[in-house]
Design a protein around this motif. Structure first.
Motif, PDB file in Angstrom:
ATOM      1  N   ASN A  20       7.346  -2.438  83.865  1.00  0.00           N
ATOM      2  CA  ASN A  20       7.504  -1.736  85.137  1.00  0.00           C
ATOM      3  C   ASN A  20       7.483  -0.240  84.905  1.00  0.00           C
ATOM      4  OD1 ASN A  20      10.344  -0.817  84.970  1.00  0.00           O
ATOM      5  ND2 ASN A  20      10.886  -2.952  85.271  1.00  0.00           N
ATOM      6  N   LEU A  21       7.126   0.450  85.961  1.00  0.00           N
ATOM      7  CA  LEU A  21       6.959   1.893  85.906  1.00  0.00           C
ATOM      8  C   LEU A  21       7.519   2.503  87.176  1.00  0.00           C
ATOM      9  CD1 LEU A  21       5.746   4.421  84.519  1.00  0.00           C
ATOM     10  CD2 LEU A  21       3.587   3.896  85.695  1.00  0.00           C
ATOM     11  N   TRP A  22       8.361   3.486  86.996  1.00  0.00           N
ATOM     12  CA  TRP A  22       8.930   4.274  88.092  1.00  0.00           C
ATOM     13  C   TRP A  22       8.388   5.690  87.934  1.00  0.00           C
ATOM     14  CZ3 TRP A  22      13.103   2.111  91.073  1.00  0.00           C
ATOM     15  CH2 TRP A  22      13.641   0.927  90.569  1.00  0.00           C
ATOM     16  N   ILE A  23       7.730   6.191  88.968  1.00  0.00           N
ATOM     17  CA  ILE A  23       7.224   7.569  88.953  1.00  0.00           C
ATOM     18  C   ILE A  23       7.843   8.302  90.147  1.00  0.00           C
ATOM     19  CG2 ILE A  23       5.187   9.063  89.040  1.00  0.00           C
ATOM     20  CD1 ILE A  23       3.582   6.734  87.866  1.00  0.00           C
ATOM     21  N   PHE A  24       8.263   9.539  89.919  1.00  0.00           N
ATOM     22  CA  PHE A  24       8.984  10.313  90.924  1.00  0.00           C
ATOM     23  C   PHE A  24       8.228  11.605  91.213  1.00  0.00           C
ATOM     24  CE2 PHE A  24      11.674   7.869  88.123  1.00  0.00           C
ATOM     25  CZ  PHE A  24      12.405   7.097  89.008  1.00  0.00           C
ATOM     26  N   VAL A  84      10.106   6.658  84.429  1.00  0.00           N
ATOM     27  CA  VAL A  84      10.797   5.690  83.583  1.00  0.00           C
ATOM     28  C   VAL A  84       9.870   4.492  83.450  1.00  0.00           C
ATOM     29  CG1 VAL A  84      12.810   4.188  83.299  1.00  0.00           C
ATOM     30  CG2 VAL A  84      13.087   6.458  84.353  1.00  0.00           C
ATOM     31  N   GLU A  85       9.595   4.116  82.205  1.00  0.00           N
ATOM     32  CA  GLU A  85       8.715   2.983  81.918  1.00  0.00           C
ATOM     33  C   GLU A  85       9.516   1.947  81.137  1.00  0.00           C
ATOM     34  OE1 GLU A  85       4.342   2.291  79.848  1.00  0.00           O
ATOM     35  OE2 GLU A  85       5.384   4.202  79.608  1.00  0.00           O
ATOM     36  N   VAL A  86       9.294   0.686  81.454  1.00  0.00           N
ATOM     37  CA  VAL A  86      10.027  -0.404  80.826  1.00  0.00           C
ATOM     38  C   VAL A  86       9.036  -1.457  80.359  1.00  0.00           C
ATOM     39  CG1 VAL A  86      11.781  -2.211  81.186  1.00  0.00           C
ATOM     40  CG2 VAL A  86      11.993   0.001  82.369  1.00  0.00           C
ATOM     41  N   GLY A  87       9.232  -1.968  79.137  1.00  0.00           N
ATOM     42  CA  GLY A  87       8.376  -3.016  78.608  1.00  0.00           C
ATOM     43  C   GLY A  87       9.190  -4.073  77.883  1.00  0.00           C
ATOM     44  N   LEU A  88       8.640  -5.246  77.760  1.00  0.00           N
ATOM     45  CA  LEU A  88       9.329  -6.410  77.200  1.00  0.00           C
ATOM     46  C   LEU A  88       9.415  -6.362  75.677  1.00  0.00           C
ATOM     47  CD1 LEU A  88      10.544  -9.234  77.846  1.00  0.00           C
ATOM     48  CD2 LEU A  88       8.234 -10.147  77.493  1.00  0.00           C
ATOM     49  N   TRP A 145      12.356  -2.306  76.101  1.00  0.00           N
ATOM     50  CA  TRP A 145      12.454  -0.910  75.703  1.00  0.00           C
ATOM     51  C   TRP A 145      12.360  -0.106  77.002  1.00  0.00           C
ATOM     52  CZ3 TRP A 145       8.173   1.583  77.434  1.00  0.00           C
ATOM     53  CH2 TRP A 145       6.977   0.851  77.513  1.00  0.00           C
ATOM     54  N   VAL A 146      13.062   1.016  77.039  1.00  0.00           N
ATOM     55  CA  VAL A 146      13.095   1.880  78.222  1.00  0.00           C
ATOM     56  C   VAL A 146      12.740   3.287  77.769  1.00  0.00           C
ATOM     57  CG1 VAL A 146      14.512   2.776  80.106  1.00  0.00           C
ATOM     58  CG2 VAL A 146      14.905   0.428  79.246  1.00  0.00           C
ATOM     59  N   ARG A 147      11.703   3.850  78.374  1.00  0.00           N
ATOM     60  CA  ARG A 147      11.234   5.199  78.035  1.00  0.00           C
ATOM     61  C   ARG A 147      11.448   6.107  79.244  1.00  0.00           C
ATOM     62  NH1 ARG A 147       6.462   8.310  78.403  1.00  0.00           N
ATOM     63  NH2 ARG A 147       6.108   9.597  76.552  1.00  0.00           N
ATOM     64  N   HIS A 148      12.329   7.091  79.077  1.00  0.00           N
ATOM     65  CA  HIS A 148      12.655   8.035  80.148  1.00  0.00           C
ATOM     66  C   HIS A 148      11.999   9.377  79.820  1.00  0.00           C
ATOM     67  CE1 HIS A 148      16.086  10.398  82.370  1.00  0.00           C
ATOM     68  NE2 HIS A 148      14.931  10.499  82.986  1.00  0.00           N
ATOM     69  N   ASP A 149      11.006   9.742  80.603  1.00  0.00           N
ATOM     70  CA  ASP A 149      10.310  11.019  80.424  1.00  0.00           C
ATOM     71  C   ASP A 149      10.818  11.989  81.488  1.00  0.00           C
ATOM     72  OD1 ASP A 149       8.588  13.184  80.305  1.00  0.00           O
ATOM     73  OD2 ASP A 149       6.782  11.972  80.089  1.00  0.00           O
ATOM     74  N   ARG A 150      11.692  12.893  81.074  1.00  0.00           N
ATOM     75  CA  ARG A 150      12.252  13.871  82.019  1.00  0.00           C
ATOM     76  C   ARG A 150      11.217  14.914  82.434  1.00  0.00           C
ATOM     77  NH1 ARG A 150      15.589  12.322  78.382  1.00  0.00           N
ATOM     78  NH2 ARG A 150      17.648  11.525  78.917  1.00  0.00           N
ATOM     79  N   ASN A 151      10.143  15.064  81.662  1.00  0.00           N
ATOM     80  CA  ASN A 151       9.106  16.044  81.993  1.00  0.00           C
ATOM     81  C   ASN A 151       8.220  15.576  83.146  1.00  0.00           C
ATOM     82  OD1 ASN A 151       9.906  17.587  79.646  1.00  0.00           O
ATOM     83  ND2 ASN A 151       8.866  16.019  78.439  1.00  0.00           N
TER      84      ASN A 151
END
Length: 151
Positions: free
Chosen positions: A94-98, A80-84, A70-76
């Motif tokens: 995994n987690l991508w923070i910008f 972007v968070e990803v889980g199995l 599953w991929v969760r994209h939080d534009r706020n």
């Protein structure tokens, strides 16, 4: 088990980089070991937060696998968070923070996973730093292609 963290400073906006990472359907075009991607179940969790499910086909020299996330994209946030959902992993997250900074964006990437197979765990551990560096490099090159090379 492997946990890896990478921080990079990139000359793009947080929104540009989050949109790039969330564009999982494009991965086969720029992440060399992603050979195919299928996306389904797109939904909005709340304003600015979208979810989807995706199945990736990956191929390394001796390994060909499929796994779903599953991929969760939080534009706020943006993040972007990803889980199995299913696949050859015991766990995968995994987690991508910008973070906006004067130079552009401070990207923070964290991946935590373990394969079910001890053989696959050992094989990837031996090449893990190189694999993560290559993955991040793929996103840096795609950002330059999409948004222009930094001056």
């Amino acid at each position: 088990m492997a946990v890896h963290r990478v921080t990079r400073i990139l000359p793009y906006t947080p929104a540009q980089l989050a949109d790039l990472v969330a564009d999982v359907e494009a991965y086969p075009r720029f992440v060399k070991w992603v050979t195919a991607m299928r996306v389904w179940n797109r939904r909005e969790e709340s304003p600015g937060v979208s979810l989807l499910d995706a199945e990736a086909a990956v191929g390394f020299s001796f390994l060909k696998e499929r796994f779903s996330t599953w991929v969760r994209h939080d534009r706020n946030a943006p993040s972007v968070e990803v889980g199995l959902l299913r696949g050859p992993f015991r766990h995968l997250k995994n987690l991508w923070i910008f973070h906006a900074i004067p130079e552009g964006t401070r990207l923070e990437f964290t991946i935590d996973f373990a394969f079910r197979s001890p053989f696959l765990n050992a094989a990837l551990q031996a090449n893990f730093d190189r694999a993560v560096s290559s993955l991040i490099g793929s996103f840096e090159h795609e950002a330059a292609r999409r948004y222009g090379k930094p001056e």
